[in-house]
Design a protein around this motif. Structure first.
Motif, PDB file in Angstrom:
ATOM      1  N   ALA A  95      -5.783   5.455 -17.353  1.00 47.17           N
ATOM      2  CA  ALA A  95      -6.075   4.630 -15.916  1.00 47.17           C
ATOM      3  C   ALA A  95      -5.592   3.600 -15.106  1.00 47.17           C
ATOM      4  CB  ALA A  95      -6.937   3.288 -16.658  1.00 47.17           C
ATOM      5  N   LEU A  96      -3.858   3.383 -15.493  1.00 43.68           N
ATOM      6  CA  LEU A  96      -3.049   2.111 -15.043  1.00 43.68           C
ATOM      7  C   LEU A  96      -2.970   3.759 -13.901  1.00 43.68           C
ATOM      8  CD1 LEU A  96      -1.122   0.042 -14.217  1.00 43.68           C
ATOM      9  CD2 LEU A  96      -0.149   0.927 -15.579  1.00 43.68           C
ATOM     10  N   VAL A  97      -2.250   5.314 -14.251  1.00 40.09           N
ATOM     11  CA  VAL A  97      -1.510   6.088 -13.661  1.00 40.09           C
ATOM     12  C   VAL A  97      -2.870   6.625 -12.798  1.00 40.09           C
ATOM     13  CG1 VAL A  97      -0.991   7.999 -13.658  1.00 40.09           C
ATOM     14  CG2 VAL A  97      -0.311   6.770 -14.921  1.00 40.09           C
ATOM     15  N   ASN A  98      -4.127   6.239 -12.641  1.00 42.19           N
ATOM     16  CA  ASN A  98      -5.002   6.734 -11.600  1.00 42.19           C
ATOM     17  C   ASN A  98      -5.020   5.587 -10.117  1.00 42.19           C
ATOM     18  OD1 ASN A  98      -6.082   9.138 -12.234  1.00 42.19           O
ATOM     19  ND2 ASN A  98      -7.635   8.286 -14.296  1.00 42.19           N
ATOM     20  N   ALA A  99      -5.191   4.145 -11.280  1.00 39.52           N
ATOM     21  CA  ALA A  99      -4.891   3.090 -10.040  1.00 39.52           C
ATOM     22  C   ALA A  99      -3.972   3.138  -9.831  1.00 39.52           C
ATOM     23  CB  ALA A  99      -4.969   1.682 -10.603  1.00 39.52           C
ATOM     24  N   GLU A 100      -2.471   3.508  -9.736  1.00 41.00           N
ATOM     25  CA  GLU A 100      -1.652   3.402  -8.983  1.00 41.00           C
ATOM     26  C   GLU A 100      -1.212   4.322  -8.285  1.00 41.00           C
ATOM     27  OE1 GLU A 100       1.650   2.371  -7.182  1.00 41.00           O
ATOM     28  OE2 GLU A 100       0.881   0.628  -8.416  1.00 41.00           O
ATOM     29  N   ASN A 101      -1.766   5.619  -8.387  1.00 42.00           N
ATOM     30  CA  ASN A 101      -1.698   6.051  -7.766  1.00 42.00           C
ATOM     31  C   ASN A 101      -2.849   6.466  -6.505  1.00 42.00           C
ATOM     32  OD1 ASN A 101      -1.169   9.435  -6.466  1.00 42.00           O
ATOM     33  ND2 ASN A 101      -2.979   9.608  -7.619  1.00 42.00           N
ATOM     34  N   GLN A 102      -3.757   5.978  -6.048  1.00 45.53           N
ATOM     35  CA  GLN A 102      -4.654   5.501  -5.142  1.00 45.53           C
ATOM     36  C   GLN A 102      -4.405   4.251  -4.441  1.00 45.53           C
ATOM     37  OE1 GLN A 102      -8.872   5.126  -6.938  1.00 45.53           O
ATOM     38  NE2 GLN A 102      -8.978   7.214  -7.249  1.00 45.53           N
ATOM     39  N   ARG A 103      -3.775   2.859  -5.128  1.00 47.81           N
ATOM     40  CA  ARG A 103      -2.942   2.131  -4.543  1.00 47.81           C
ATOM     41  C   ARG A 103      -1.844   2.325  -3.468  1.00 47.81           C
ATOM     42  NH1 ARG A 103       1.213  -0.206  -3.732  1.00 47.81           N
ATOM     43  NH2 ARG A 103       2.606   0.631  -4.650  1.00 47.81           N
ATOM     44  N   ASN A 104      -0.724   3.696  -4.246  1.00 50.84           N
ATOM     45  CA  ASN A 104       0.312   4.106  -3.052  1.00 50.84           C
ATOM     46  C   ASN A 104      -0.303   5.149  -2.103  1.00 50.84           C
ATOM     47  OD1 ASN A 104       2.750   4.806  -2.694  1.00 50.84           O
ATOM     48  ND2 ASN A 104       3.038   6.811  -3.662  1.00 50.84           N
ATOM     49  N   ALA A 105      -1.139   5.761  -2.143  1.00 48.89           N
ATOM     50  CA  ALA A 105      -2.279   6.066  -1.077  1.00 48.89           C
ATOM     51  C   ALA A 105      -2.644   5.216   0.131  1.00 48.89           C
ATOM     52  CB  ALA A 105      -3.268   7.190  -1.707  1.00 48.89           C
ATOM     53  N   LEU A 106      -3.260   4.465  -0.816  1.00 45.52           N
ATOM     54  CA  LEU A 106      -3.795   3.571   0.537  1.00 45.52           C
ATOM     55  C   LEU A 106      -2.528   2.846   1.024  1.00 45.52           C
ATOM     56  CD1 LEU A 106      -7.035   2.316  -1.901  1.00 45.52           C
ATOM     57  CD2 LEU A 106      -6.929   3.608   0.532  1.00 45.52           C
ATOM     58  N   ALA A 107      -1.395   2.185   0.363  1.00 47.95           N
ATOM     59  CA  ALA A 107      -1.176   1.567   1.306  1.00 47.95           C
ATOM     60  C   ALA A 107       0.503   2.562   1.904  1.00 47.95           C
ATOM     61  CB  ALA A 107       0.411   0.757   0.056  1.00 47.95           C
ATOM     62  N   THR A 108       0.241   4.054   1.802  1.00 49.20           N
ATOM     63  CA  THR A 108       1.234   5.041   2.883  1.00 49.20           C
ATOM     64  C   THR A 108       0.199   5.261   3.456  1.00 49.20           C
ATOM     65  OG1 THR A 108       1.176   6.407   0.684  1.00 49.20           O
ATOM     66  CG2 THR A 108       2.686   5.505   0.909  1.00 49.20           C
ATOM     67  N   GLY A 109      -1.149   5.308   3.765  1.00 46.48           N
ATOM     68  CA  GLY A 109      -2.277   5.406   4.770  1.00 46.48           C
ATOM     69  C   GLY A 109      -2.178   7.427   4.385  1.00 46.48           C
ATOM     70  N   GLN A 110      -2.131   8.012   3.242  1.00 45.28           N
ATOM     71  CA  GLN A 110      -2.890   9.105   3.273  1.00 45.28           C
ATOM     72  C   GLN A 110      -4.009   9.561   2.633  1.00 45.28           C
ATOM     73  OE1 GLN A 110      -0.897  10.546  -0.816  1.00 45.28           O
ATOM     74  NE2 GLN A 110       1.290   9.717   0.328  1.00 45.28           N
ATOM     75  N   CYS A 111      -4.355   8.758   2.913  1.00 46.22           N
ATOM     76  CA  CYS A 111      -6.076   8.807   3.199  1.00 46.22           C
ATOM     77  C   CYS A 111      -7.146   8.389   4.102  1.00 46.22           C
ATOM     78  CB  CYS A 111      -6.722   8.028   1.165  1.00 46.22           C
ATOM     79  SG  CYS A 111      -6.276   9.785   0.221  1.00 46.22           S
ATOM     80  N   ALA A 112      -6.447   7.963   5.094  1.00 47.26           N
ATOM     81  CA  ALA A 112      -7.110   7.374   6.110  1.00 47.26           C
ATOM     82  C   ALA A 112      -7.918   8.668   6.690  1.00 47.26           C
ATOM     83  CB  ALA A 112      -5.639   7.519   7.441  1.00 47.26           C
ATOM     84  N   ASP A 113      -8.823   7.881   7.373  1.00 45.91           N
ATOM     85  CA  ASP A 113     -10.052   9.308   7.807  1.00 45.91           C
ATOM     86  C   ASP A 113      -9.566   9.649   9.198  1.00 45.91           C
ATOM     87  OD1 ASP A 113     -12.568  10.810   8.618  1.00 45.91           O
ATOM     88  OD2 ASP A 113     -14.113   8.956   7.891  1.00 45.91           O
ATOM     89  N   ARG A 114      -9.748  10.819   9.311  1.00 48.15           N
ATOM     90  CA  ARG A 114      -9.032  10.751  10.874  1.00 48.15           C
ATOM     91  C   ARG A 114     -10.744  11.326  11.847  1.00 48.15           C
ATOM     92  NH1 ARG A 114      -7.383  15.788   7.141  1.00 48.15           N
ATOM     93  NH2 ARG A 114      -4.742  14.887   7.044  1.00 48.15           N
ATOM     94  N   LEU A 115     -11.556  10.848  11.632  1.00 51.20           N
ATOM     95  CA  LEU A 115     -12.504  10.722  12.518  1.00 51.20           C
ATOM     96  C   LEU A 115     -12.345   9.007  13.018  1.00 51.20           C
ATOM     97  CD1 LEU A 115     -14.853  12.049  14.561  1.00 51.20           C
ATOM     98  CD2 LEU A 115     -16.373  11.269  12.789  1.00 51.20           C
ATOM     99  N   PHE A 116     -12.528   8.632  11.995  1.00 45.24           N
ATOM    100  CA  PHE A 116     -12.874   6.948  12.085  1.00 45.24           C
ATOM    101  C   PHE A 116     -11.912   6.331  11.539  1.00 45.24           C
ATOM    102  CE2 PHE A 116     -17.175   8.146  11.335  1.00 45.24           C
ATOM    103  CZ  PHE A 116     -17.235   7.830  12.591  1.00 45.24           C
ATOM    104  N   LYS A 117     -10.937   6.187  12.047  1.00 41.34           N
ATOM    105  CA  LYS A 117      -9.634   5.220  11.676  1.00 41.34           C
ATOM    106  C   LYS A 117      -9.757   3.948  10.969  1.00 41.34           C
ATOM    107  CE  LYS A 117      -7.684   8.522  14.589  1.00 41.34           C
ATOM    108  NZ  LYS A 117      -6.321   9.656  14.097  1.00 41.34           N
TER     109      LYS A 117
END
Length: 105
Positions: A49-71
């Motif tokens: 659970a920690l690995v999954n949460a940290e993976n998503q947190r890091n993706a959000l912090a680095t902007g890897q999962c920003a929506d391309r249509l709605f910024k």
């Protein structure tokens, strides 16, 4: 009972089963081992659970999962599939070593 019968019974007395030894005795602490296995499984589950949460947190912090249509929005499908670091143990290490308390407001 005469002497012959007593001698015969005394001769075969050692072959009679002892009532206390008829059932198997286990000298393994089943409760202790069960608790150890359960706690070990809990630790593994929490690490996943920690690995999954940290993976998503890091993706959000680095902007890897920003929506391309709605910024201002986040792509939810990207959060499920993203790999923000190369290995899972990097997420676990970062999550375990960068613990800080935040005050709830």
């Amino acid at each position: 009972m005469n002497d012959k019968e007593a001698k015969l019974l005394k001769m075969y007395d050692g072959s009679m089963p002892v009532a206390e030894d008829l059932f198997e005795h286990s000298y393994v602490n089943h409760v202790g081992w069960t608790l150890a296995v359960l706690f070990g499984g809990l630790v593994i589950w929490l690490a996943i659970a920690l690995v999954n949460a940290e993976n998503q947190r890091n993706a959000l912090a680095t902007g890897q999962c920003a929506d391309r249509l709605f910024k201002a929005e986040i792509d939810q499908k990207c959060l499920v599939m993203v790999r923000s670091r190369d290995h899972w143990w990097e997420h676990l290490w970062y999550g375990m070593t960068h613990v800080r308390q935040t005050a709830l407001k």
